[in-house]
Design an enzyme around this catalytic site. Sequence first.
Site, short mmCIF file in Angstrom:
data_model
loop_
_atom_site.label_atom_id
_atom_site.label_comp_id
_atom_site.label_asym_id
_atom_site.label_seq_id
_atom_site.Cartn_x
_atom_site.Cartn_y
_atom_site.Cartn_z
N GLU A 273 0.82 -1.21 0.00
CA GLU A 273 0.00 0.00 0.00
C GLU A 273 0.86 1.26 0.00
OE1 GLU A 273 -0.18 -2.69 2.07
OE2 GLU A 273 -2.07 -2.63 3.19
N CYS B 90 -0.43 1.39 7.38
CA CYS B 90 -0.92 1.65 6.02
C CYS B 90 -2.22 2.45 6.04
CB CYS B 90 -1.08 0.35 5.26
SG CYS B 90 0.51 -0.44 4.90
#
Length: 163
Positions: A60, A91
Amino acid sequence: MANMLKNTDQEWMAYALTLARQAAEHGDVPVGAVLVREGEAIAAAGNRREADGVATAHAELLCVEQACRKLGRWRLSDCTLYVTLEPCPMCAGALINARIGRVVFGAKDAKAGACGSVLNMDAYPLNHRLRAEGGVLACECAAVLSEFFEKKRESLRRPRSLC
């Protein structure tokens, strides 16, 4: 229109699964992510923590960094992130900071998921809300992870040769 969107979600998740499998090939936990804007992939990555020796090299984060460089801006509110595993707190925090418009994930993460499984980042009064939707190709995403960890456990059980 709803069916078309759902098929598109599945297609993008299938691409993220390809990236996850590639991550597994170099010893990383098989998580893949693709960032989409206006129907086009603008960033794509698999986990690279083991490959690069960098703790923050999650799929991510790598996608967010690529997209920011490509677009020349840090606000990504017009983008959708497809990721095979529910984002962790690190993330999810980065996705909030980048103002990601929508997050679509495959498998839930019962140990570190920050979009409802372990904690829910939207429960906090932060400056942006994550529109997170889970369960797209969840079985396929979970299977890739299960297979990876089963192989890891199996390799630990095998007796090592002394020669």
